[in-house]
Design a protein around this motif. Sequence first.
Motif, mmCIF file in Angstrom:
data_model
loop_
_atom_site.group_PDB
_atom_site.id
_atom_site.type_symbol
_atom_site.label_atom_id
_atom_site.label_comp_id
_atom_site.label_asym_id
_atom_site.label_seq_id
_atom_site.Cartn_x
_atom_site.Cartn_y
_atom_site.Cartn_z
ATOM 1 N N GLU A 124 0.835 -1.206 0.000
ATOM 2 C CA GLU A 124 0.000 0.000 0.000
ATOM 3 C C GLU A 124 0.869 1.254 0.000
ATOM 4 O O GLU A 124 0.585 2.233 -0.708
ATOM 5 N N ALA A 125 1.940 1.227 0.778
ATOM 6 C CA ALA A 125 2.835 2.384 0.850
ATOM 7 C C ALA A 125 3.479 2.655 -0.509
ATOM 8 O O ALA A 125 3.630 3.812 -0.923
ATOM 9 N N ALA A 126 3.848 1.584 -1.230
ATOM 10 C CA ALA A 126 4.473 1.761 -2.541
ATOM 11 C C ALA A 126 3.487 2.341 -3.547
ATOM 12 O O ALA A 126 3.848 3.175 -4.389
ATOM 13 N N VAL A 127 2.236 1.923 -3.471
ATOM 14 C CA VAL A 127 1.234 2.388 -4.433
ATOM 15 C C VAL A 127 0.815 3.819 -4.137
ATOM 16 O O VAL A 127 0.567 4.618 -5.047
ATOM 17 N N LYS A 128 0.738 4.189 -2.862
ATOM 18 C CA LYS A 128 0.295 5.531 -2.496
ATOM 19 C C LYS A 128 1.226 6.611 -3.028
ATOM 20 O O LYS A 128 0.836 7.773 -3.157
ATOM 21 N N LYS A 129 2.467 6.236 -3.324
ATOM 22 C CA LYS A 129 3.402 7.207 -3.894
ATOM 23 C C LYS A 129 3.067 7.526 -5.352
ATOM 24 O O LYS A 129 3.544 8.522 -5.890
ATOM 25 N N LEU A 130 2.247 6.666 -5.972
ATOM 26 C CA LEU A 130 1.989 6.807 -7.408
ATOM 27 C C LEU A 130 0.565 7.180 -7.745
ATOM 28 O O LEU A 130 0.305 7.730 -8.820
ATOM 29 N N VAL A 131 -0.387 6.869 -6.891
ATOM 30 C CA VAL A 131 -1.791 7.144 -7.189
ATOM 31 C C VAL A 131 -2.398 7.964 -6.063
ATOM 32 O O VAL A 131 -1.918 7.961 -4.930
ATOM 33 N N SER A 132 -3.488 8.642 -6.384
ATOM 34 C CA SER A 132 -4.177 9.468 -5.391
ATOM 35 C C SER A 132 -5.370 8.753 -4.764
ATOM 36 O O SER A 132 -5.851 9.164 -3.713
ATOM 37 N N ARG A 133 -5.836 7.684 -5.402
ATOM 38 C CA ARG A 133 -6.999 6.976 -4.887
ATOM 39 C C ARG A 133 -6.573 5.953 -3.839
ATOM 40 O O ARG A 133 -5.455 5.420 -3.895
ATOM 41 N N PRO A 134 -7.459 5.630 -2.889
ATOM 42 C CA PRO A 134 -7.128 4.614 -1.879
ATOM 43 C C PRO A 134 -6.955 3.237 -2.527
ATOM 44 O O PRO A 134 -7.620 2.917 -3.514
ATOM 45 N N VAL A 135 -6.078 2.447 -1.945
ATOM 46 C CA VAL A 135 -5.863 1.085 -2.430
ATOM 47 C C VAL A 135 -6.982 0.196 -1.905
ATOM 48 O O VAL A 135 -7.286 0.201 -0.706
ATOM 49 N N GLU A 136 -7.606 -0.559 -2.802
ATOM 50 C CA GLU A 136 -8.694 -1.453 -2.397
ATOM 51 C C GLU A 136 -8.128 -2.827 -2.065
ATOM 52 O O GLU A 136 -7.434 -3.439 -2.884
ATOM 53 N N ALA A 137 -8.426 -3.314 -0.879
ATOM 54 C CA ALA A 137 -7.960 -4.638 -0.444
ATOM 55 C C ALA A 137 -9.152 -5.569 -0.334
ATOM 56 O O ALA A 137 -10.228 -5.171 0.096
ATOM 57 N N ARG A 138 -8.941 -6.813 -0.732
ATOM 58 C CA ARG A 138 -9.980 -7.836 -0.608
ATOM 59 C C ARG A 138 -9.331 -9.181 -0.358
ATOM 60 O O ARG A 138 -8.139 -9.374 -0.623
ATOM 61 N N SER A 139 -10.113 -10.123 0.167
ATOM 62 C CA SER A 139 -9.594 -11.469 0.417
ATOM 63 C C SER A 139 -9.467 -12.214 -0.901
ATOM 64 O O SER A 139 -10.325 -12.100 -1.778
ATOM 65 N N ALA A 140 -8.385 -12.965 -1.057
ATOM 66 C CA ALA A 140 -8.186 -13.734 -2.279
ATOM 67 C C ALA A 140 -9.134 -14.920 -2.354
ATOM 68 O O ALA A 140 -9.355 -15.469 -3.431
ATOM 69 N N TYR A 141 -9.699 -15.329 -1.205
ATOM 70 C CA TYR A 141 -10.647 -16.436 -1.164
ATOM 71 C C TYR A 141 -12.064 -15.890 -1.021
ATOM 72 O O TYR A 141 -12.320 -15.002 -0.205
#
Length: 203
Positions: free
Chosen positions: A57-74
Amino acid sequence: MAALVGAVVLLGSGCEDATPKKGADKPAAATTGAAPSASPSTPAMPALVGQKFTDAEAAVKKLVSRPVEARSAYSDVPLAPDHGTWAVCFQTPAAGSPLEPASAVELSLVAPGRPCPDEAGAALAPSKAPAASRTPALPKPKTSPPTDGGSTGGDGGGTGGGSSVYFKSCAEAKAAGAAPMRRGQPGYREALDRDKDGIACDK
């Protein structure tokens, strides 16, 4: 007089020569100042699979302005409220894809120590509801006592002709009050006559 006119013409010609030169210099200067500067290259989506969610999440926040969406892989495992230590199994966009500031990033996660599924959204415990082993119920044999008037204790006078009486075992025959049964009587069959003496279920 002619000399004076010639001098005026020469002076006028000199003025005309100077004006075009100045006008020609100005457009050239304007054209040079309008040259567009090179735009910065679009960043690429980093490879996040295998990382903890907090790091990804920290790596992505440096590149995008939108929140990172997390979900379960199962599909059948809910995402824990505190999923910072969950590992990234799948990412959208894929690694190396162009990433705009407004791009939506989605990460599919699994709990620590749990393997990733073959594809995002798979079930951890797929429903294995085997069809219940059904043993076909055998039809119950008719255990009604003889109806042709033959005596169960007679000496063999009854023939039992046309009777459909059938006993699966001597226990059924005794329960129906039809045992013992002599050869020719309703319900008699050799399978129930163990000693082959013509009398079934006599013991």
